[in-house]
Design an enzyme around this catalytic site. Structure first.
Site, PDB file in Angstrom:
ATOM      1  N   GLY A 203       4.555  -3.201  -4.315  1.00 20.27           N
ATOM      2  CA  GLY A 203       3.519  -3.247  -3.301  1.00 20.27           C
ATOM      3  C   GLY A 203       2.205  -2.718  -3.812  1.00 20.27           C
ATOM      4  O   GLY A 203       2.138  -2.080  -4.867  1.00 20.27           O
ATOM      5  N   GLY A 208       2.755   3.578   0.333  1.00 24.01           N
ATOM      6  CA  GLY A 208       3.789   4.547   0.682  1.00 24.01           C
ATOM      7  C   GLY A 208       5.068   4.415  -0.106  1.00 24.01           C
ATOM      8  O   GLY A 208       6.142   4.796   0.381  1.00 24.01           O
ATOM      9  N   LYS A 209       5.014   3.902  -1.321  1.00 24.96           N
ATOM     10  CA  LYS A 209       6.230   3.708  -2.126  1.00 24.96           C
ATOM     11  C   LYS A 209       6.846   5.059  -2.519  1.00 24.96           C
ATOM     12  O   LYS A 209       8.056   5.258  -2.405  1.00 24.96           O
ATOM     13  CB  LYS A 209       5.899   2.881  -3.373  1.00 24.96           C
ATOM     14  CG  LYS A 209       5.369   1.488  -3.072  1.00 24.96           C
ATOM     15  CD  LYS A 209       5.155   0.673  -4.322  1.00 24.96           C
ATOM     16  CE  LYS A 209       3.996   1.185  -5.157  1.00 24.96           C
ATOM     17  NZ  LYS A 209       2.685   1.036  -4.461  1.00 24.96           N
ATOM     18  N   THR A 210       6.014   5.983  -2.970  1.00 23.61           N
ATOM     19  CA  THR A 210       6.522   7.310  -3.354  1.00 23.61           C
ATOM     20  C   THR A 210       7.078   8.046  -2.148  1.00 23.61           C
ATOM     21  O   THR A 210       8.143   8.674  -2.208  1.00 23.61           O
ATOM     22  CB  THR A 210       5.394   8.126  -4.007  1.00 23.61           C
ATOM     23  OG1 THR A 210       4.869   7.410  -5.122  1.00 23.61           O
ATOM     24  CG2 THR A 210       5.910   9.479  -4.472  1.00 23.61           C
ATOM     25  N   GLU A 426     -30.782  -8.368   5.134  1.00 23.84           N
ATOM     26  CA  GLU A 426     -29.580  -8.088   5.919  1.00 23.84           C
ATOM     27  C   GLU A 426     -29.598  -8.831   7.248  1.00 23.84           C
ATOM     28  O   GLU A 426     -28.531  -9.173   7.784  1.00 23.84           O
ATOM     29  CB  GLU A 426     -29.448  -6.581   6.160  1.00 23.84           C
ATOM     30  CG  GLU A 426     -29.300  -5.746   4.898  1.00 23.84           C
ATOM     31  CD  GLU A 426     -28.114  -6.168   4.047  1.00 23.84           C
ATOM     32  OE1 GLU A 426     -27.113  -6.666   4.604  1.00 23.84           O
ATOM     33  OE2 GLU A 426     -28.179  -5.998   2.814  1.00 23.84           O
TER      34      GLU A 426
END
Length: 610
Positions: A203, A208-210, A426
């Site tokens: 991912g 949030g893998k860890t 802008e």
């Protein structure tokens, strides 16, 4: 002492001991320089006694003799020192009685200090080397233990559970089975099932893998070893492989357990992709990891969880079943997931009554868990800056603008002429964002310098997008050209460098539409042109390989130019028709510096969502 306060390291005691020995050595040298004894042999001592040249003598019961001579023909030093075998002391006493010299007998205990002083240099040297070796093998140095694993064992106080994880429910469900394996392995082994060797978490960064791996260990209540892929490899050949062996030995001793390898692509890249060939240290480390994950020992109770955001560079042998049996994709959270993540992170943050987390979740499309945690932290810091008791919705808006657009550079000196041109530029982007039917809603437009930009127009999607249509991409091209077109219309045709980044992004988008997605050109057909070229020695994705003829390349360039010109002209026609509105937005921006999407719509007399 409180539990959270670390105990002082034992090295402080060793340091004090070495200092004490150093003081003793200094005192020994100092006292020896004062007395300046003359060392003589036992034979020389008997000769001095026979000459009646002895003034005084001290005899210790462990063989040391000191005294003073009456005269000394070889120099001015009259103090002497000698040693004697205990069996000869009686003969020495007889010789002294003949000359009427009364010796002074010293007991062994009284000479203990002299023994210490005599041994002080040796003790100091031995203590120094002992201290030096211990220091090299303590803490993070470990200079003499290269092959030891650097994996950290997560303690109970640091463990997470699935309650700390939100926004990735599907990934949690897949990993719940791993938890059951660790809790009740016999339940699955009874039917011939085998515990998975490894789980690969894939991912984008910050999803949030860890945290997910820590939650698995916390739920299973098993030891959790954490290590980074880069910690295996050193400049010394063979160190990485030794660390892999040591890591799995630690895992087997603590089985069942989880070993988490973060950023495994640092050690698990394709073999044969380095200058070292088969003898490359990284490849030796990978080979050892492959052997350990699928060796002769099965069902060891050691599960490997690895995380990476580059699965495309991993070696195919690492990804086969039997090594990483499961692949869990941890994607960016959707609207419901972002709301859940926000609810987890605000548990310890006092919120004002006007804060609506669902509104914040809708306005943060594309944010991952780390982005949302940073957003809440920035909002809390802003509230604390003004001594507030709770975090308001205004603080979250400030934090979102800071994260998305960068910090305001109010100290930057901008002339009125530059501010006027930026307002025109802008305003062109903002007006097209409102007028084009397939464009993302306008969130905010500002001429206040933020980050690296002099001004910024920000669009935020209402819903999460996973697929993009051709009309949407064409509108994005038109909006990118709006700034330069507005300058041509309101700045008397004078062009500025402010559109350089717009042109770069538009060119890249148009080329991808033609070459990768089969859009914007009916002449070239549904084909892709060019693919990433893999260089064996330099890694992957260095460039794109031209797998088409020069004639086709010219046609691609023509189609890209035609697509960009069409959208440029479409944007110019729309801004020319609404030149009065364009000037109105530009003037309002010049005066107020920042306008929200709702304020721009009110300015254009367009009904708002409110």
């Amino acid at each position: 002492m409180p539990e959270n306060v670390p105990k002082p390291p034992p090295s402080s005691f060793r340091t004090m001991l070495l200092l004490l020995l150093l003081l003793l050595l200094t005192y020994s040298i100092y006292t020896s320089s004062i007395h300046s004894y003359l060392n003589i042999s036992y034979g020389q001592l008997t000769e001095e006694i026979a000459k009646d040249n002895l003034e005084s003598i001290n005899i210790s019961d462990y063989g040391q003799i000191t005294g003073r001579l009456k005269t000394n023909a070889t120099g001015t030093n009259l103090n002497f020192e000698s040693y004697i075998v205990p069996g000869l002391i009686e003969k020495l006493n007889e010789a002294l009685e003949e000359k009427n010299v009364k010796p002074n007998y010293i007991k062994q205990g009284s000479g203990f200090g002299q023994v210490i002083l005599a041994w002080a240099p040796i003790l100091l040297i031995v203590g120094f080397f002992w201290f030096f070796i211990r220091q090299m093998n303590s803490g993070g140095n470990k200079a003499l233990s290269f092959g030891k694993s650097k994996a950290k064992l997560v303690r109970d106080k640091e463990k997470k559970t699935f309650e700390d994880v939100a926004g990735i429910d599907e990934a949690k469900e897949e990993l719940m089975e791993i938890v059951e394996f660790l809790k009740e392995p016999q339940k699955f082994q009874r039917l011939g099932g085998k515990i998975p060797e490894g789980v690969l978490l894939l991912g984008p960064p910050g999803t949030g893998k860890t945290l997910l791996a820590q939650a698995v260990a916390g739920e299973a209540n098993v030891p959790f070893f954490s290590i980074s892929g880069s910690e295996f490899v050193e400049m010394f050949v063979g160190v990485g492989a030794a660390r892999v062996r040591d890591l799995f030995e630690q895992g087997e001793k603590n089985a069942p357990c989880i070993i988490f390898i973060d950023e495994i692509d640092a050690v698990g890249r394709h073999r044969g992709a380095g200058l070292g060939g088969g003898h490359d240290e990284r490849e030796q480390t990978l080979n050892q990891l492959l052997v350990e994950m699928d060796g002769f020992d099965g069902n060891r109770g050691v599960i490997i969880i690895a995380a990476t955001n580059r699965p495309d560079v991993l070696d195919s042998a690492l990804l086969r079943p039997g090594r990483f049996d499961r692949r869990v994709v941890v994607n960016r959270p959707d609207l419901k997931g972002r709301l859940g993540i926000l609810q987890v992170h605000v548990k310890k943050v006092p919120l004002d009554s006007d804060v609506d987390l669902s509104v914040i979740a809708r306005g943060t499309s594309g944010f991952v868990g780390a982005d949302l945690a940073n957003l809440i932290n920035e909002a809390a810091l802003n509230a604390a800056r003004f001594n507030q008791k709770a975090v308001r919705m205004l603080d979250f808006e400030f934090a979102k603008d800071k994260v998305l657009m960068g910090t305001e550079r109010r100290s930057m000196a901008v002339s009125n002429e530059e501010k006027r041109i930026t307002s025109i530029h802008e305003a062109g982007h903002a007006l097209l964002s409102v007028k084009l039917p397939n464009a993302e809603p306008l969130h905010k437009v500002t001429v206040m310098p933020r980050g690296m930009a002099m001004g910024l127009t920000l669009q935020l999607p209402i819903d999460d997008k996973h697929n993009y249509s051709e009309p949407y991409l064409k509108d994005q091209l038109a909006i990118l050209y709006g700034g330069r077109i507005a300058e041509e219309l309101l700045n008397k045709g004078v062009k500025t460098t402010g559109a350089s980044n717009d042109f770069e992004r538009a060119t890249e988008l148009a080329r991808r539409m033609i070459c990768e997605w089969g859009m914007g050109s009916s002449d070239l057909g549904p084909l892709t042109f060019g693919k990433p070229e893999e260089h064996t020695f330099l890694g992957r994705d260095i460039g794109r390989k031209q797998d088409y003829s020069e004639e086709t390349a010219q046609r691609v360039d023509i189609e890209v130019k035609r697509l960009t010109n069409n959208e440029y002209n479409r944007a110019k026609d729309l801004l020319t028709e609404n030149k009065v509105l364009l000037e109105k937005i530009s003037n309002e921006l010049f005066e107020r510096e920042t306008l929200t999407g709702e304020e721009v719509k009110k300015l254009l007399e367009i009904p708002t969502s409110s």
